[in-house]
Design a protein around this motif. Structure first.
Motif, PDB file in Angstrom:
ATOM      1  N   LEU A 169      -2.781  -7.402   3.965  1.00  0.00           N
ATOM      2  CA  LEU A 169      -2.365  -6.026   3.706  1.00  0.00           C
ATOM      3  C   LEU A 169      -1.009  -5.744   4.333  1.00  0.00           C
ATOM      4  O   LEU A 169      -0.478  -6.546   5.098  1.00  0.00           O
ATOM      5  CB  LEU A 169      -3.408  -5.052   4.272  1.00  0.00           C
ATOM      6  CG  LEU A 169      -4.840  -5.182   3.745  1.00  0.00           C
ATOM      7  CD1 LEU A 169      -5.777  -4.286   4.546  1.00  0.00           C
ATOM      8  CD2 LEU A 169      -4.904  -4.862   2.257  1.00  0.00           C
ATOM      9  N   GLU A 170      -0.483  -4.565   4.012  1.00  0.00           N
ATOM     10  CA  GLU A 170       0.719  -4.062   4.681  1.00  0.00           C
ATOM     11  C   GLU A 170       0.319  -3.439   6.022  1.00  0.00           C
ATOM     12  O   GLU A 170      -0.845  -3.098   6.249  1.00  0.00           O
ATOM     13  CB  GLU A 170       1.401  -3.000   3.808  1.00  0.00           C
ATOM     14  CG  GLU A 170       1.888  -3.507   2.471  1.00  0.00           C
ATOM     15  CD  GLU A 170       3.218  -4.233   2.554  1.00  0.00           C
ATOM     16  OE1 GLU A 170       3.695  -4.489   3.690  1.00  0.00           O
ATOM     17  OE2 GLU A 170       3.777  -4.557   1.488  1.00  0.00           O
ATOM     18  N   VAL A 171       1.305  -3.259   6.906  1.00  0.00           N
ATOM     19  CA  VAL A 171       1.023  -2.743   8.242  1.00  0.00           C
ATOM     20  C   VAL A 171       0.345  -1.377   8.188  1.00  0.00           C
ATOM     21  O   VAL A 171      -0.651  -1.132   8.895  1.00  0.00           O
ATOM     22  CB  VAL A 171       2.317  -2.671   9.085  1.00  0.00           C
ATOM     23  CG1 VAL A 171       2.049  -1.996  10.431  1.00  0.00           C
ATOM     24  CG2 VAL A 171       2.888  -4.063   9.305  1.00  0.00           C
ATOM     25  N   ASP A 172       0.829  -0.465   7.343  1.00  0.00           N
ATOM     26  CA  ASP A 172       0.238   0.871   7.305  1.00  0.00           C
ATOM     27  C   ASP A 172      -1.187   0.831   6.776  1.00  0.00           C
ATOM     28  O   ASP A 172      -2.025   1.664   7.144  1.00  0.00           O
ATOM     29  CB  ASP A 172       1.104   1.822   6.482  1.00  0.00           C
ATOM     30  CG  ASP A 172       1.270   1.380   5.038  1.00  0.00           C
ATOM     31  OD1 ASP A 172       1.067   0.184   4.745  1.00  0.00           O
ATOM     32  OD2 ASP A 172       1.610   2.226   4.187  1.00  0.00           O
ATOM     33  N   GLU A 173      -1.499  -0.154   5.922  1.00  0.00           N
ATOM     34  CA  GLU A 173      -2.875  -0.303   5.430  1.00  0.00           C
ATOM     35  C   GLU A 173      -3.797  -0.814   6.541  1.00  0.00           C
ATOM     36  O   GLU A 173      -4.945  -0.360   6.686  1.00  0.00           O
ATOM     37  CB  GLU A 173      -2.892  -1.258   4.241  1.00  0.00           C
ATOM     38  CG  GLU A 173      -2.143  -0.737   3.030  1.00  0.00           C
ATOM     39  CD  GLU A 173      -2.070  -1.751   1.909  1.00  0.00           C
ATOM     40  OE1 GLU A 173      -2.485  -1.426   0.788  1.00  0.00           O
ATOM     41  OE2 GLU A 173      -1.582  -2.885   2.159  1.00  0.00           O
ATOM     42  N   TYR A 174      -3.299  -1.769   7.310  1.00  0.00           N
ATOM     43  CA  TYR A 174      -4.086  -2.252   8.448  1.00  0.00           C
ATOM     44  C   TYR A 174      -4.388  -1.114   9.429  1.00  0.00           C
ATOM     45  O   TYR A 174      -5.454  -1.070  10.035  1.00  0.00           O
ATOM     46  CB  TYR A 174      -3.336  -3.356   9.187  1.00  0.00           C
ATOM     47  CG  TYR A 174      -3.374  -4.715   8.539  1.00  0.00           C
ATOM     48  CD1 TYR A 174      -4.569  -5.399   8.356  1.00  0.00           C
ATOM     49  CD2 TYR A 174      -2.198  -5.354   8.144  1.00  0.00           C
ATOM     50  CE1 TYR A 174      -4.599  -6.660   7.788  1.00  0.00           C
ATOM     51  CE2 TYR A 174      -2.212  -6.618   7.583  1.00  0.00           C
ATOM     52  CZ  TYR A 174      -3.412  -7.266   7.400  1.00  0.00           C
ATOM     53  OH  TYR A 174      -3.437  -8.519   6.842  1.00  0.00           O
ATOM     54  N   ARG A 175      -3.446  -0.205   9.605  1.00  0.00           N
ATOM     55  CA  ARG A 175      -3.661   0.900  10.546  1.00  0.00           C
ATOM     56  C   ARG A 175      -4.865   1.751  10.122  1.00  0.00           C
ATOM     57  O   ARG A 175      -5.611   2.241  10.964  1.00  0.00           O
ATOM     58  CB  ARG A 175      -2.405   1.762  10.653  1.00  0.00           C
ATOM     59  CG  ARG A 175      -1.260   1.098  11.407  1.00  0.00           C
ATOM     60  CD  ARG A 175      -0.192   2.103  11.821  1.00  0.00           C
ATOM     61  NE  ARG A 175       0.912   1.427  12.502  1.00  0.00           N
ATOM     62  CZ  ARG A 175       2.089   1.167  11.963  1.00  0.00           C
ATOM     63  NH1 ARG A 175       2.347   1.556  10.710  1.00  0.00           N
ATOM     64  NH2 ARG A 175       3.029   0.546  12.653  1.00  0.00           N
ATOM     65  N   LYS A 176      -5.036   1.916   8.826  1.00  0.00           N
ATOM     66  CA  LYS A 176      -6.193   2.675   8.344  1.00  0.00           C
ATOM     67  C   LYS A 176      -7.491   1.980   8.750  1.00  0.00           C
ATOM     68  O   LYS A 176      -8.444   2.630   9.180  1.00  0.00           O
ATOM     69  CB  LYS A 176      -6.124   2.819   6.822  1.00  0.00           C
ATOM     70  CG  LYS A 176      -4.986   3.687   6.315  1.00  0.00           C
ATOM     71  CD  LYS A 176      -5.005   3.770   4.786  1.00  0.00           C
ATOM     72  CE  LYS A 176      -3.864   4.633   4.268  1.00  0.00           C
ATOM     73  NZ  LYS A 176      -3.894   4.731   2.780  1.00  0.00           N
ATOM     74  N   LEU A 177      -7.528   0.659   8.603  1.00  0.00           N
ATOM     75  CA  LEU A 177      -8.723  -0.098   8.993  1.00  0.00           C
ATOM     76  C   LEU A 177      -8.955   0.003  10.491  1.00  0.00           C
ATOM     77  O   LEU A 177     -10.105   0.157  10.942  1.00  0.00           O
ATOM     78  CB  LEU A 177      -8.571  -1.559   8.586  1.00  0.00           C
ATOM     79  CG  LEU A 177      -9.042  -1.941   7.181  1.00  0.00           C
ATOM     80  CD1 LEU A 177      -8.296  -1.183   6.103  1.00  0.00           C
ATOM     81  CD2 LEU A 177      -8.897  -3.447   6.960  1.00  0.00           C
ATOM     82  N   HIS A 178      -7.883  -0.096  11.257  1.00  0.00           N
ATOM     83  CA  HIS A 178      -7.996   0.009  12.711  1.00  0.00           C
ATOM     84  C   HIS A 178      -8.613   1.342  13.103  1.00  0.00           C
ATOM     85  O   HIS A 178      -9.517   1.407  13.947  1.00  0.00           O
ATOM     86  CB  HIS A 178      -6.618  -0.146  13.337  1.00  0.00           C
ATOM     87  CG  HIS A 178      -6.589   0.055  14.815  1.00  0.00           C
ATOM     88  ND1 HIS A 178      -6.335   1.288  15.397  1.00  0.00           N
ATOM     89  CD2 HIS A 178      -6.796  -0.813  15.847  1.00  0.00           C
ATOM     90  CE1 HIS A 178      -6.389   1.169  16.708  1.00  0.00           C
ATOM     91  NE2 HIS A 178      -6.656  -0.101  17.012  1.00  0.00           N
ATOM     92  N   ASP A 179      -8.168   2.408  12.475  1.00  0.00           N
ATOM     93  CA  ASP A 179      -8.657   3.742  12.829  1.00  0.00           C
ATOM     94  C   ASP A 179     -10.099   3.972  12.380  1.00  0.00           C
ATOM     95  O   ASP A 179     -10.778   4.853  12.900  1.00  0.00           O
ATOM     96  CB  ASP A 179      -7.750   4.813  12.211  1.00  0.00           C
ATOM     97  CG  ASP A 179      -6.348   4.797  12.802  1.00  0.00           C
ATOM     98  OD1 ASP A 179      -6.173   4.196  13.880  1.00  0.00           O
ATOM     99  OD2 ASP A 179      -5.431   5.361  12.183  1.00  0.00           O
ATOM    100  N   THR A 180     -10.578   3.174  11.436  1.00  0.00           N
ATOM    101  CA  THR A 180     -11.949   3.307  10.944  1.00  0.00           C
ATOM    102  C   THR A 180     -12.951   2.570  11.824  1.00  0.00           C
ATOM    103  O   THR A 180     -14.153   2.784  11.718  1.00  0.00           O
ATOM    104  CB  THR A 180     -12.034   2.793   9.486  1.00  0.00           C
ATOM    105  OG1 THR A 180     -11.035   3.446   8.711  1.00  0.00           O
ATOM    106  CG2 THR A 180     -13.383   3.101   8.866  1.00  0.00           C
TER     107      THR A 180
END
Length: 466
Positions: A169-180
């Protein structure tokens, strides 16, 4: 563009390491015994050992190193396939887009809940969610499935850890997973050999971009996901080269982020419906060479978890686990909706590949007890912040088991009370008693702490950890 995998350098190292001096091999083993990560030159020499007696020493040491870092525990998890739609045409995979023998399906949220409930009612606490590489399985969709898995609970059962195996994924997409609340994010390079990678991943596909995939975990780290899993699919190219590739990937992550991979996976290619690529036997890995792979990775990267999946037969897993494996799956089904189908007495044929070990979770746990390994469903480290660099600060000096062994015993006790068969209960209680007795010799206070927490579990409290 250059990347950190230099094919010529790896081939030269392997070539120059042939017929290694046994004295030098034992010096390398002594370094690993002190739980120090090996460098490429040292690992290349181990890979070229053919002497039977020397190999036996390597196997024995691999088991000792695993024991000194992780203790005599085995972490259990289950894979849960969410969808098999895919835009890629990887030659070795049954889910490739041109394979009309596979029925395409994506679980609805209700179907996902059904699958999770079945797994929870077996005693599973840790999942890895697996997705095809398709625009439908974007970060928002993955986050939705993670939340559904965490939110689905029974009176006694719950999922406490969700790991992910999905497209880079892109970095901003990974951030969504991290926050979940994602656990580990896995990306397998499949093969680190550039030419082979190009041959089996057709040009123009998303997956044909070697470097996009290779640096996928760099982007995850940049997004704050510090628990990473790497792997190679053994049988696509020379297994010695792939071990070296895994080591170079480990070194890259260490040097750039200060944190190596949390896990390394070692699947071997298996037959799959309408997938003739399997019949290309040139690089198939024998059982004897598979032993070398496991033991040498354990010695090369002592601090990293080593995953052996149910691709392998029960016989092979029983033989390989003592060589340094730390995590296995059990009771696994890899078809979309496969757990519900299995409950109805049907085992799907149209899966991504054939499973070698389809025993129930309870059967595999009973065997682990027989082998002297404490089954663990522990997820405490992740919720206590023992991830990434913090985890490595415990793992590298061999202190992981001081937390993980108590939590293994506590989560195993939960399993015995809530899910186990009478035979497994008997074997499990005996194993816990033996481990507590052994622990008391070294650390009486820690043993008493565990006994107190075991009493809380017997009184009905759950999710007790240190």
């Amino acid at each position: 563009m250059k990347d950190f995998i230099n094919d010529r350098e790896i081939h030269n190292l392997l070539e120059s390491s042939k017929e290694p001096d046994p004295l030098e091999i034992r010096e390398i083993m002594a370094k690993s015994k002190e739980k120090n990560r090996l460098n490429p030159e040292e690992t290349a020499k181990l890979l070229q050992v053919n002497d039977t007696d020397l190999l036996e020493e390597i196997y024995q040491l691999a088991g000792q190193v695993k024991q000194s870092v992780y203790g005599n525990r085995i972490v259990f998890f289950a894979p849960l396939y969410i969808g098999n739609r895919c835009i890629n045409n990887c030659l070795y995979c049954a889910f490739r887009r041109d394979n009309e023998a596979v029925e395409r399906k994506t679980l609805t949220m209700d179907e996902l809940e059904e699958e999770v409930l079945i797994l929870e009612n077996k005693g599973q606490k840790r999942l890895i969610l697996v997705y095809g590489e398709h625009p439908d399985y974007n970060a928002d969709f993955i986050c939705k499935t993670i939340r559904k898995a965490y939110d689905t609970k029974t009176e006694q059962g719950e999922i406490r850890r969700v790991n992910i195996n999905a497209a880079p994924l892109e970095v901003d997409e990974y951030r969504k997973l991290h926050d979940t609340g994602i656990g580990t994010f896995q990306i397998f390079q499949e093969t680190y050999h550039h030419q082979t990678y190009s041959l089996i991943h057709p040009k123009g596909d998303q997956k044909s971009d070697y470097q996009w995939r290779l640096y996928g975990l760099d982007r995850a780290m940049e997004a704050g996901i510090d628990d990473l899993g790497i792997g190679a699919l053994f049988g696509l190219y020379d297994w010695k080269f792939e071990v070296m590739g895994l080591l170079y990937h480990t070194i890259h992550l260490e040097e750039k982020f200060g944190v190596g991979p949390h896990t390394i996976s070692i699947p071997r290619i298996e037959p799959a419906i309408n997938t003739p690529f399997y019949n290309n036997k040139k690089y198939h890995v024998s059982d004897e060479d598979f032993k070398k792979i496991i033991a040498i990775i354990r010695l090369s990267v002592p601090y990293t978890g080593l995953i052996l999946t149910a691709r392998e037969s029960a016989k092979i897993r029983k033989e390989m686990i003592p060589l340094g494996v730390t995590q296995i799956d059990a009771g696994s089904r890899i078809g979309i909706g496969g757990y519900k189908q299995s409950e109805e007495g049907y085992i799907p044929e149209k899966e991504q590949f054939h499973l070698g070990d389809i025993r129930s979770l309870d059967e595999v746990i009973a065997e682990a007890c027989e082998l002297g390994f404490v089954p663990s469903f522990c997820t405490a480290g992740y919720r206590c912040g023992r991830t990434g660099e913090h985890f490595m600060s415990f793992a590298k000096p061999g202190l992981v088991h001081k937390f993980c062994m108590p939590n293994a015993i506590l989560t195993f006790k939960e399993y015995l009370l809530d899910y186990a068969s009478p035979e497994t209960i008997k074997a499990g209680e005996k194993l816990i008693a033996e481990n507590l007795k052994e622990m008391a010799v070294k650390d009486q206070a820690r043993k008493e702490m565990i006994v107190e927490k075991l009493a809380l579990i017997e009184e009905g409290k759950r999710d007790v950890f240190v």
